[in-house]
Design an enzyme around this catalytic site. Structure first.
Site, short mmCIF file in Angstrom:
data_model
loop_
_atom_site.label_atom_id
_atom_site.label_comp_id
_atom_site.label_asym_id
_atom_site.label_seq_id
_atom_site.Cartn_x
_atom_site.Cartn_y
_atom_site.Cartn_z
N HIS A 272 31.69 -16.16 -5.85
CA HIS A 272 31.39 -17.31 -4.98
C HIS A 272 31.59 -18.61 -5.75
O HIS A 272 31.13 -18.74 -6.87
CB HIS A 272 29.93 -17.24 -4.48
CG HIS A 272 29.72 -16.20 -3.42
ND1 HIS A 272 28.57 -16.13 -2.67
CD2 HIS A 272 30.52 -15.19 -2.98
CE1 HIS A 272 28.66 -15.12 -1.81
NE2 HIS A 272 29.83 -14.53 -1.99
N TYR B 142 22.64 -23.72 -11.89
CA TYR B 142 22.74 -22.52 -11.06
C TYR B 142 23.85 -21.61 -11.59
O TYR B 142 23.67 -20.40 -11.73
CB TYR B 142 23.02 -22.90 -9.59
CG TYR B 142 22.79 -21.77 -8.61
CD1 TYR B 142 23.66 -20.68 -8.56
CD2 TYR B 142 21.71 -21.77 -7.74
CE1 TYR B 142 23.46 -19.63 -7.68
CE2 TYR B 142 21.49 -20.71 -6.86
CZ TYR B 142 22.37 -19.65 -6.84
OH TYR B 142 22.16 -18.60 -5.98
N LYS C 264 17.45 -16.71 -11.27
CA LYS C 264 17.53 -16.71 -12.74
C LYS C 264 16.95 -15.49 -13.44
O LYS C 264 17.25 -15.26 -14.61
CB LYS C 264 16.81 -17.97 -13.29
CG LYS C 264 17.56 -19.24 -13.04
CD LYS C 264 18.81 -19.31 -13.89
CE LYS C 264 19.75 -20.39 -13.44
NZ LYS C 264 21.10 -19.96 -13.22
N PRO D 23 12.04 -16.83 -7.57
CA PRO D 23 13.42 -16.39 -7.40
C PRO D 23 14.43 -17.42 -6.88
O PRO D 23 15.62 -17.16 -6.91
CB PRO D 23 13.30 -15.23 -6.40
CG PRO D 23 12.04 -15.49 -5.66
CD PRO D 23 11.12 -16.19 -6.61
N TYR E 265 20.97 -21.69 1.44
CA TYR E 265 19.58 -22.04 1.11
C TYR E 265 19.14 -23.08 2.13
O TYR E 265 19.76 -24.14 2.23
CB TYR E 265 19.48 -22.66 -0.29
CG TYR E 265 19.62 -21.65 -1.43
CD1 TYR E 265 20.87 -21.17 -1.84
CD2 TYR E 265 18.49 -21.20 -2.12
CE1 TYR E 265 20.97 -20.27 -2.88
CE2 TYR E 265 18.60 -20.30 -3.17
CZ TYR E 265 19.84 -19.84 -3.55
OH TYR E 265 19.95 -18.93 -4.58
P1 FAD Z 1 12.38 -5.04 -15.23
O1 FAD Z 1 13.56 -4.97 -14.36
O2 FAD Z 1 11.04 -5.21 -14.62
O3 FAD Z 1 12.39 -3.74 -16.12
C1 FAD Z 1 11.29 -3.32 -16.88
C2 FAD Z 1 11.28 -1.81 -16.96
O4 FAD Z 1 10.18 -1.39 -17.77
C3 FAD Z 1 11.08 -1.18 -15.59
O5 FAD Z 1 12.07 -0.22 -15.36
C4 FAD Z 1 9.69 -0.59 -15.67
O6 FAD Z 1 9.55 0.57 -14.86
C5 FAD Z 1 9.58 -0.29 -17.14
N1 FAD Z 1 8.20 -0.15 -17.62
C6 FAD Z 1 7.09 -0.79 -17.21
N2 FAD Z 1 6.02 -0.36 -17.86
C7 FAD Z 1 6.46 0.58 -18.72
C8 FAD Z 1 5.81 1.41 -19.65
N3 FAD Z 1 4.49 1.40 -19.82
N4 FAD Z 1 6.55 2.27 -20.38
C9 FAD Z 1 7.89 2.33 -20.22
N5 FAD Z 1 8.57 1.57 -19.34
C10 FAD Z 1 7.85 0.71 -18.60
N6 FAD Z 1 15.38 -12.03 -9.60
C11 FAD Z 1 16.30 -12.74 -9.02
O7 FAD Z 1 17.01 -13.47 -9.72
N7 FAD Z 1 16.48 -12.66 -7.64
C12 FAD Z 1 15.74 -11.81 -6.87
O8 FAD Z 1 15.93 -11.73 -5.66
C13 FAD Z 1 14.75 -11.05 -7.46
N8 FAD Z 1 13.99 -10.21 -6.72
C14 FAD Z 1 13.00 -9.52 -7.35
C15 FAD Z 1 12.17 -8.69 -6.62
C16 FAD Z 1 11.12 -8.00 -7.23
C17 FAD Z 1 10.21 -7.12 -6.41
C18 FAD Z 1 10.91 -8.15 -8.63
C19 FAD Z 1 9.77 -7.43 -9.33
C20 FAD Z 1 11.77 -8.97 -9.36
C21 FAD Z 1 12.81 -9.66 -8.74
N9 FAD Z 1 13.67 -10.48 -9.46
C22 FAD Z 1 14.60 -11.19 -8.86
C23 FAD Z 1 13.58 -10.62 -10.89
C24 FAD Z 1 14.56 -9.71 -11.61
O9 FAD Z 1 14.72 -8.51 -10.90
C25 FAD Z 1 13.98 -9.48 -12.98
O10 FAD Z 1 13.92 -10.73 -13.63
C26 FAD Z 1 14.76 -8.48 -13.82
O11 FAD Z 1 14.63 -7.19 -13.28
C27 FAD Z 1 14.25 -8.51 -15.25
O12 FAD Z 1 14.73 -7.41 -15.95
P2 FAD Z 1 13.84 -6.74 -17.07
O13 FAD Z 1 14.65 -5.60 -17.57
O14 FAD Z 1 13.34 -7.76 -17.99
O15 FAD Z 1 12.53 -6.21 -16.30
C1 DHB Z 2 19.27 -13.42 -4.08
C2 DHB Z 2 18.03 -13.65 -4.58
C3 DHB Z 2 17.69 -14.92 -5.00
O1 DHB Z 2 16.48 -15.15 -5.52
C4 DHB Z 2 18.58 -15.97 -4.90
O2 DHB Z 2 18.20 -17.19 -5.30
C5 DHB Z 2 19.82 -15.74 -4.39
C6 DHB Z 2 20.17 -14.46 -3.97
C7 DHB Z 2 19.64 -12.07 -3.63
O3 DHB Z 2 18.80 -11.17 -3.71
O4 DHB Z 2 20.77 -11.87 -3.17
#
Ligand code: FAD
Ligand code: DHB
Length: 400
Positions: free
Chosen positions: A72, A393, A303, A299, A206
């Site tokens: 995009h 962004y 980021k 969100p 948005y």
């Molecule tokens: P995570 O993806 O949380 O990974 C951490 C991992 O550690 C998980 O697999 C978990 O199961 C594991 N874990 C936890 N505890 C333990 C333990 N005790 N022992 C072993 N493993 C463990 N970001 C966006 O930019 N846009 C979005 O739309 C968006 N939607 C989201 C929706 C939800 C419900 C959530 C929770 C987050 C969302 N995010 C979004 C944020 C984005 O998904 C996260 O920033 C990203 O997943 C971060 O990656 P990470 O690997 O740091 O953490």
């Molecule tokens: C999506 C999530 C976001 O938080 C955003 O700012 C843009 C897109 C998505 O899940 O596609």
């Protein structure tokens, strides 16, 4: 067991870090408390910055992004004033800062990363329990856990990477006396919806609306991802599918200037609470935190996932210099280096959130609304305003 790095958490941060380490010959053991299917089933982020895509491509993970992702040039920003006057503007990031973004679901990226981990043939333990970190401020740290068959295990390593998200145990292994946290909770949440319907837009919309924010995103040519601002702790039962589509149509401007919103079967819906959170330092002794384990952003700036990618890119470079070349300079500066970008993204996400969400009565009024509308007019009409949003962004360079 003994390895060089124990990686706790198989989210994007942990999986990508283990891949980057494998590429330079650093062995790791990966621990995850959920099953691979559960991790793959979580619907989360959808936008990759250009620097994330560049990095993933550089390390051999770009093939499916290029084939199946959707590039995009920018986003649409729109508002509907309380008197009903509405405007939609396209903000072209490529024109402003020469960088684009990619729509590629976190679940797809996780699939690619899990396949790479499997190819590397390194040890991964899923469905572990009782994960505990020990002696992180000594030169012999270890992690104990119970494996999926109920056996108690200990793995010793030279470093531990805490990539276990916001609720994992790693962050609390930094002693209270050392750890500092910053937090902001917001008086609203998002209702996220996945629907089997072709997107009604070419690029993300948005939308500011007096009823609350709405976002039209997508996952593919046949799947739309949509979000609605709702009160915090909203009961999902209050949102039958008809009400969701009606609210989306109103807030996204169905019928304005000939634009229509297509509806379709909702396949998943959930309420996402919203907070900003930063914990410092991101390194304590031989423990290194990365991704959501150290910070959370609301969100609206897309980021969260990109910050996880940026953190582990810096961390992999630092661990390589330390464990392969014997230089501790980058591990010593890891926390400060990562936090510069974390705070930039924390500010940007807070700013986008503040500009786009209406405040509930008592916390905001029509004055706040006029300020938000003024900011929206500014970023869509001023070169400088638009370039600032676009630069943040589309993503700053990873070493920022
Ligand atoms: P995570 O993806 O949380 O990974 C951490 C991992 O550690 C998980 O697999 C978990 O199961 C594991 N874990 C936890 N505890 C333990 C333990 N005790 N022992 C072993 N493993 C463990 N970001 C966006 O930019 N846009 C979005 O739309 C968006 N939607 C989201 C929706 C939800 C419900 C959530 C929770 C987050 C969302 N995010 C979004 C944020 C984005 O998904 C996260 O920033 C990203 O997943 C971060 O990656 P990470 O690997 O740091 O953490
Ligand atoms: C999506 C999530 C976001 O938080 C955003 O700012 C843009 C897109 C998505 O899940 O596609």
């Amino acid at each position: 067991m003994r390895t060089r790095v124990v990686v706790v958490g198989a989210g994007p941060a942990g999986l990508l870090l283990s891949h980057l380490l494998d590429r330079v010959g650093i062995e790791s053991v990966l621990l995850e408390n959920r099953s691979p299917e559960y991790v793959l089933g979580r619907i989360r982020a959808g936008v990759l910055e250009s620097s994330s895509v560049d990095l993933l491509t550089e390390v051999g993970l770009g093939r499916r992004i290029a084939a199946e992702g959707d590039e995009h040039r920018g986003i649409h920003l729109q508002w509907t004033e309380p008197d009903g006057h509405g405007e939609r503007h396209h903000l072209d990031f490529v024109d402003h800062v020469g960088r684009s973004v990619w729509i590629y679901g976190q679940t797809e990226l996780t699939k690619d990363l899990m396949a790479a981990r499997e190819m590397a043939g390194q040890q991964s333990f899923y469905e572990v329990s009782d994960v505990a970190l020990h002696d992180v401020d000594t030169d012999h740290p270890s992690v104990t856990f119970r494996d999926a068959d109920g056996r108690d295990q200990r793995v010793e390593a030279e470093a531990i990477a805490g990539c276990d998200g916001f609720h994992g145990p790693s962050r609390s292994a930094v002693p209270d006396a050392v750890r500092r946290t910053w937090e902001r909770t917001y008086p609203f949440a998002w209702l996220g919806v996945l629907a089997d319907v072709p997107p009604s837009t070419d690029e993300l919309i948005y939308a500011w609306h007096p009823d609350g924010f709405a976002l039209h995103s997508m996952r593919s040519a046949t799947v739309s991802r949509l979000y609605l601002q709702v009160p915090p702790d909203e009961d999902i039962e209050q949102w039958p599918d008809d009400r969701i589509w009606e609210a989306l149509a109103t807030r996204l401007g169905h019928g304005q200037d000939g634009w229509t919103l297509r509806d379709g079967p909702v396949t998943e819906k959930s309420v996402l609470p919203m907070r900003s959170f930063v914990a410092t330092p991101m390194r304590h002794g031989r423990l290194f935190l990365a991704g959501d384990a150290a910070h959370i952003v609301p969100p609206a700036g897309a980021k969260g996932l990109n910050l996880a990618v940026a953190d582990v890119t810096l961390l992999a470079r630092a661990l390589t210099a330390w464990l392969v070349e014997g230089s501790g300079t980058l591990v010593d500066s890891y926390s400060d280096d990562a936090l510069r970008r974390v705070w930039r993204c924390t500010h940007f996400s807070w700013w986008m959130t503040s500009m786009l969400h209406t405040l509930p009565p008592g916390l905001g009024d029509e004055f706040d609304q006029q300020l938000q509308l003024s900011q929206l007019r500014w970023v869509t009409s001023s070169q400088a305003g638009a370039a600032g949003l676009a630069e943040n962004y589309a993503g700053l360079p990873i070493g920022f």
